[in-house]
Design a protein around this motif. Sequence first.
Motif, PDB file in Angstrom:
ATOM      1  N   THR A 218      54.687  37.930  88.094  1.00  0.00           N
ATOM      2  CA  THR A 218      53.800  37.714  86.948  1.00  0.00           C
ATOM      3  C   THR A 218      54.520  36.902  85.875  1.00  0.00           C
ATOM      4  O   THR A 218      55.749  36.729  85.907  1.00  0.00           O
ATOM      5  N   ASP A 219      53.744  36.429  84.904  1.00  0.00           N
ATOM      6  CA  ASP A 219      54.338  35.711  83.764  1.00  0.00           C
ATOM      7  C   ASP A 219      55.342  36.592  83.029  1.00  0.00           C
ATOM      8  O   ASP A 219      56.388  36.123  82.567  1.00  0.00           O
ATOM      9  N   GLU A 220      55.016  37.885  82.903  1.00  0.00           N
ATOM     10  CA  GLU A 220      55.900  38.807  82.190  1.00  0.00           C
ATOM     11  C   GLU A 220      57.239  38.974  82.919  1.00  0.00           C
ATOM     12  O   GLU A 220      58.304  38.997  82.290  1.00  0.00           O
ATOM     13  N   LYS A 221      57.185  39.069  84.256  1.00  0.00           N
ATOM     14  CA  LYS A 221      58.420  39.190  85.023  1.00  0.00           C
ATOM     15  C   LYS A 221      59.257  37.924  84.907  1.00  0.00           C
ATOM     16  O   LYS A 221      60.492  37.991  84.815  1.00  0.00           O
ATOM     17  N   ALA A 222      58.585  36.768  84.917  1.00  0.00           N
ATOM     18  CA  ALA A 222      59.304  35.506  84.770  1.00  0.00           C
ATOM     19  C   ALA A 222      59.980  35.440  83.395  1.00  0.00           C
ATOM     20  O   ALA A 222      61.135  35.021  83.277  1.00  0.00           O
ATOM     21  N   LYS A 223      59.264  35.874  82.357  1.00  0.00           N
ATOM     22  CA  LYS A 223      59.827  35.851  81.000  1.00  0.00           C
ATOM     23  C   LYS A 223      61.040  36.779  80.904  1.00  0.00           C
ATOM     24  O   LYS A 223      62.063  36.420  80.293  1.00  0.00           O
ATOM     25  N   ASP A 224      60.930  37.964  81.492  1.00  0.00           N
ATOM     26  CA  ASP A 224      62.061  38.903  81.471  1.00  0.00           C
ATOM     27  C   ASP A 224      63.274  38.290  82.160  1.00  0.00           C
ATOM     28  O   ASP A 224      64.416  38.459  81.697  1.00  0.00           O
ATOM     29  N   HIS A 252      56.342  26.304  79.425  1.00  0.00           N
ATOM     30  CA  HIS A 252      55.402  26.506  80.535  1.00  0.00           C
ATOM     31  C   HIS A 252      56.033  26.059  81.855  1.00  0.00           C
ATOM     32  O   HIS A 252      55.932  26.770  82.866  1.00  0.00           O
ATOM     33  N   TYR A 253      56.687  24.910  81.850  1.00  0.00           N
ATOM     34  CA  TYR A 253      57.332  24.408  83.061  1.00  0.00           C
ATOM     35  C   TYR A 253      58.436  25.361  83.521  1.00  0.00           C
ATOM     36  O   TYR A 253      58.573  25.656  84.710  1.00  0.00           O
ATOM     37  N   LYS A 254      59.219  25.841  82.561  1.00  0.00           N
ATOM     38  CA  LYS A 254      60.312  26.750  82.909  1.00  0.00           C
ATOM     39  C   LYS A 254      59.763  28.038  83.536  1.00  0.00           C
ATOM     40  O   LYS A 254      60.271  28.513  84.560  1.00  0.00           O
ATOM     41  N   SER A 255      58.730  28.610  82.913  1.00  0.00           N
ATOM     42  CA  SER A 255      58.136  29.831  83.444  1.00  0.00           C
ATOM     43  C   SER A 255      57.599  29.611  84.856  1.00  0.00           C
ATOM     44  O   SER A 255      57.796  30.451  85.745  1.00  0.00           O
ATOM     45  N   TYR A 256      56.935  28.482  85.067  1.00  0.00           N
ATOM     46  CA  TYR A 256      56.368  28.174  86.381  1.00  0.00           C
ATOM     47  C   TYR A 256      57.472  28.064  87.434  1.00  0.00           C
ATOM     48  O   TYR A 256      57.374  28.654  88.516  1.00  0.00           O
ATOM     49  N   TYR A 261      60.755  30.314  91.905  1.00  0.00           N
ATOM     50  CA  TYR A 261      62.097  30.668  92.366  1.00  0.00           C
ATOM     51  C   TYR A 261      62.165  32.140  92.767  1.00  0.00           C
ATOM     52  O   TYR A 261      62.720  32.490  93.826  1.00  0.00           O
ATOM     53  N   LEU A 262      61.609  33.026  91.955  1.00  0.00           N
ATOM     54  CA  LEU A 262      61.675  34.462  92.222  1.00  0.00           C
ATOM     55  C   LEU A 262      60.828  34.847  93.442  1.00  0.00           C
ATOM     56  O   LEU A 262      61.228  35.698  94.247  1.00  0.00           O
ATOM     57  N   GLU A 263      59.637  34.237  93.581  1.00  0.00           N
ATOM     58  CA  GLU A 263      58.815  34.499  94.765  1.00  0.00           C
ATOM     59  C   GLU A 263      59.530  34.048  96.034  1.00  0.00           C
ATOM     60  O   GLU A 263      59.473  34.713  97.075  1.00  0.00           O
ATOM     61  N   TYR A 264      60.195  32.919  95.932  1.00  0.00           N
ATOM     62  CA  TYR A 264      60.988  32.389  97.055  1.00  0.00           C
ATOM     63  C   TYR A 264      62.117  33.351  97.407  1.00  0.00           C
ATOM     64  O   TYR A 264      62.350  33.649  98.596  1.00  0.00           O
ATOM     65  N   GLN A 265      62.820  33.882  96.414  1.00  0.00           N
ATOM     66  CA  GLN A 265      63.892  34.834  96.674  1.00  0.00           C
ATOM     67  C   GLN A 265      63.347  36.115  97.314  1.00  0.00           C
ATOM     68  O   GLN A 265      63.966  36.686  98.216  1.00  0.00           O
TER      69      GLN A 265
END
Length: 351
Positions: A218-224, A252-256, A261-265
């Motif tokens: 989620t966006d929140e997980k990416a922000k954390d 926005h680009y960084k979050s995306y 990256y995290l989904e890939y991991q």
Amino acid sequence: MITNINWVEHYDLKYFLLVKCDIHHIILIFTPERTKSYTLEHSFSWMRKNMLLDPHNDPKAWEEYFKNIVKLHYKTENYCDIPDTHGGDFGIECYTLNGHVFQCYRPEQYSDVDKLYTAQKNKISKDIKKFTEDNVDNFKKLFGVLKISRWILATPYNKSAKLAQFCTKKTLEVRGMNIPYIDDDFQILVKTEHDYIQEASILRRDKFQLSFDFDSITDEKAKDFIDGNLVFLEKLNLKIPKINANSGQHDHYKSYMVQKYLEYQNLLDVLKRDWVDIYQVVYKSIKRREENLVGMFMISPDAIPSKIIKDEIQGLKDEISEEIPSFKQSDLDKITWGVISDWLIRCPLDF
């Protein structure tokens, strides 16, 4: 009269539309080039040739898949199939000549563990009754002198210790029934494909579609993650302005990119844990492309970075698809976008 319409995504053909009627099924196939229509007699032939079944999506697909696992594990000469087209299958799918009986079961839902446990417990109770009461005469004729030591529920999910306790309870009941084909060490077990990982990997690699179960980011997980990894993301911060000069879009680009990256991991973690052979193929392909990427920048310093990356990513996707055709398009996209994000985050090259 049309009773059901389903859109089904297919990684090579965009979509096909399954229209279910009272008498006939009609499949409309939408490809980038043309549209086709098939009636029932052609549909299954087309699907078999052009689609890989996902065993988790259909009970019959699961049954076919697990029978193949059993056949590989115990060898063809020790495997006995029980067809259900003439007199039924007596409540089992197959058995082996060393006394193991298999009943396949794909539950309707699996996210609610209590409901999954109840459904699997009811399935065991129902089919053990068939095995020990309703079809005793049929099984005497089927097994002859063979003693059955294992009755195995083959299911995609095994999430409850209570189910193991229930299996033990039913096991002791069956042992006390004095049935001639039941061995003294008879045991009821629950098994999944991950108990036969070598056989499952062989089948999932090119005969049945790979399916992964992990949480999306989620966006929140990416922000954390961003807040906790500022140093790790320094190279990405330097590259984002070269992707888009508009500073208002940088967060926005960084979050995306971090999400990808995290989904890939997560996907790599699932592969490494559950499908080691497939993980090794994917990992080696990624490393080869990464080495090519670095090499191309070394010998062609004036090359357009975006074109080099695009070519290497397309090459990676083609290579994985050729080696493991059972990948879903959506999972291939997770890998390719994840690799792009990983390169942008880690690569020291200035592009």
